[in-house]
Enzyme design. Structure first.
Site, PDB file in Angstrom:
ATOM      1  N   ASN A  10      39.665 -31.184  33.292  1.00 25.71           N
ATOM      2  CA  ASN A  10      39.644 -31.813  31.971  1.00 25.71           C
ATOM      3  C   ASN A  10      38.312 -32.501  31.679  1.00 25.71           C
ATOM      4  O   ASN A  10      37.951 -32.723  30.527  1.00 25.71           O
ATOM      5  CB  ASN A  10      40.765 -32.851  31.850  1.00 25.71           C
ATOM      6  CG  ASN A  10      40.599 -33.986  32.844  1.00 25.71           C
ATOM      7  OD1 ASN A  10      40.749 -33.774  34.044  1.00 25.71           O
ATOM      8  ND2 ASN A  10      40.283 -35.164  32.370  1.00 25.71           N
ATOM      9  N   LYS A 122      44.843 -18.978  43.467  1.00 27.92           N
ATOM     10  CA  LYS A 122      44.003 -19.908  42.715  1.00 27.92           C
ATOM     11  C   LYS A 122      43.606 -19.301  41.372  1.00 27.92           C
ATOM     12  O   LYS A 122      42.983 -18.239  41.309  1.00 27.92           O
ATOM     13  CB  LYS A 122      42.743 -20.241  43.523  1.00 27.92           C
ATOM     14  CG  LYS A 122      41.824 -21.258  42.869  1.00 27.92           C
ATOM     15  CD  LYS A 122      42.412 -22.634  42.926  1.00 27.92           C
ATOM     16  CE  LYS A 122      41.424 -23.684  42.455  1.00 27.92           C
ATOM     17  NZ  LYS A 122      42.025 -25.017  42.405  1.00 27.92           N
ATOM     18  N   LYS A 266      46.834 -32.327  44.771  1.00 29.44           N
ATOM     19  CA  LYS A 266      46.283 -33.683  44.681  1.00 29.44           C
ATOM     20  C   LYS A 266      47.055 -34.647  45.579  1.00 29.44           C
ATOM     21  O   LYS A 266      46.465 -35.456  46.304  1.00 29.44           O
ATOM     22  CB  LYS A 266      46.306 -34.170  43.231  1.00 29.44           C
ATOM     23  CG  LYS A 266      45.339 -33.455  42.310  1.00 29.44           C
ATOM     24  CD  LYS A 266      45.466 -33.929  40.891  1.00 29.44           C
ATOM     25  CE  LYS A 266      44.375 -33.343  40.007  1.00 29.44           C
ATOM     26  NZ  LYS A 266      44.305 -31.868  40.058  1.00 29.44           N
TER      27      LYS A 266
END
Length: 305
Positions: A10, A122, A266
């Site tokens: 982002n 991915k 994460k």
């Protein structure tokens, strides 16, 4: 305090935005405004994602048929330089002129036997329709998976084992530099033989959060932060009962499951760093980065008591 901040996608390109240099620079300029106050108070190391950029470069390279397309490890290196240049320039425009910067192309070793090479997962590149995905898959032999309502290319994402440039990164930090490195998870490389006689690039993209966690561990960071576009880690995300986890431990987080394609890496990277170092990690919004570092926003992962 020595801090590693891993910038999520982002910070570079929001979902649905055109993948132009101007749009990425606008987003990076906003990220730099959030990061500049930290750089004036702490030793700062920055990493970043590169999924959309490396995928776009692969499509552009494939469109030029006079030469063989460049492999993913070369494209990883290109995006590290491109994105690092933009981050460095925008931060330079906000900080005193005597602040030293360095963008480091970072090679990261992976295991040739990593199971990721047989299970590409991915996402890279822009979204496309099923028809376009089928056509490119037939032409190039690429793999595609659904990402929301559209399709995107998937490539192997092996785990990072070693960062080769750790020593020069530490030398730069000791001299007060702001370092941008391990972009896009670094450039994936491996040794061709067991006796480590020849290093070669790999057709893969390493997860940025896992590589950044390893970076934070190896440079002995005091805090590892993953800056994203959400306020932190939520339980029951997407439901009316969703609730933000403010402070937790690896042991607590291991009791819950998180999406593999978004928050899962994460959370795992944060827990691994905390367990191995006894230091703290945090996940939170880039716009709240100062409060996340201070522990008053985001999700903070603390060592088990």
């Amino acid at each position: 305090m020595r801090i590693v901040v891993a910038l999520g996608g982002n910070a570079l390109l929001k979902r649905g935005e055109p993948m132009t240099a101007d749009r990425q620079r606008i987003n990076i300029r906003e990220a730099a405004r959030a990061l500049a106050p930290l750089a004036q108070k702490h030793e700062l190391v920055l990493s970043h994602g590169n999924g959309p950029q490396v995928g776009l470069l692969a499509l552009q390279a494939a469109a030029y048929t006079s030469v063989e397309p460049y492999p993913l490890d070369v494209l990883d290196a290109q995006t590290e330089g491109m994105i690092g240049y933009m981050i460095e320039q925008e931060l330079r425009n906000l900080l005193p002129r005597d602040v030293p910067f360095a963008t480091i192309l970072t090679m990261v070793e992976v295991d040739p036997a990593d199971p990721a090479f047989t299970h590409p997962s991915k996402f890279v590149g822009p979204p496309c329709t099923r028809a376009d995905a089928d056509r490119v898959a037939a032409e190039k032999g690429w793999s595609f998976h659904l990402d929301g309502a559209l399709w995107r290319r998937v490539v192997p994402s092996p785990r990072p084992r070693r960062i080769f440039e750790i020593r020069p990164i530490c030398w730069l930090l000791e001299r007060g530099a702001i370092v941008i490195c391990t972009g896009g998870g670094g450039i994936p490389v491996m040794y061709e033989t067991e006796n480590e006689s020849r290093l070669t690039g790999v057709e893969a993209v390493i997860d940025k959060d896992f590589a950044s966690g390893l970076l934070a561990e190896e440079i002995r960071a005091d805090l590892f932060v993953m800056a994203t576009d959400v306020n932190g880690v939520y339980l029951d995300w997407g439901d009316a009962s969703a609730r933000l986890i403010r402070k937790t431990t690896p042991k607590e987080l291991c009791r819950h499951a998180f999406p593999a394609g978004s928050m899962g890496p994460k959370v795992e990277a944060a827990c691994t760093f905390v367990e191995k170092t006894g230091k703290s990690a945090a996940i939170g919004a880039l716009s709240d980065i100062e409060a996340v570092v201070e522990g008053s926003a985001g999700t903070v992962v603390l060592p088990d008591a």
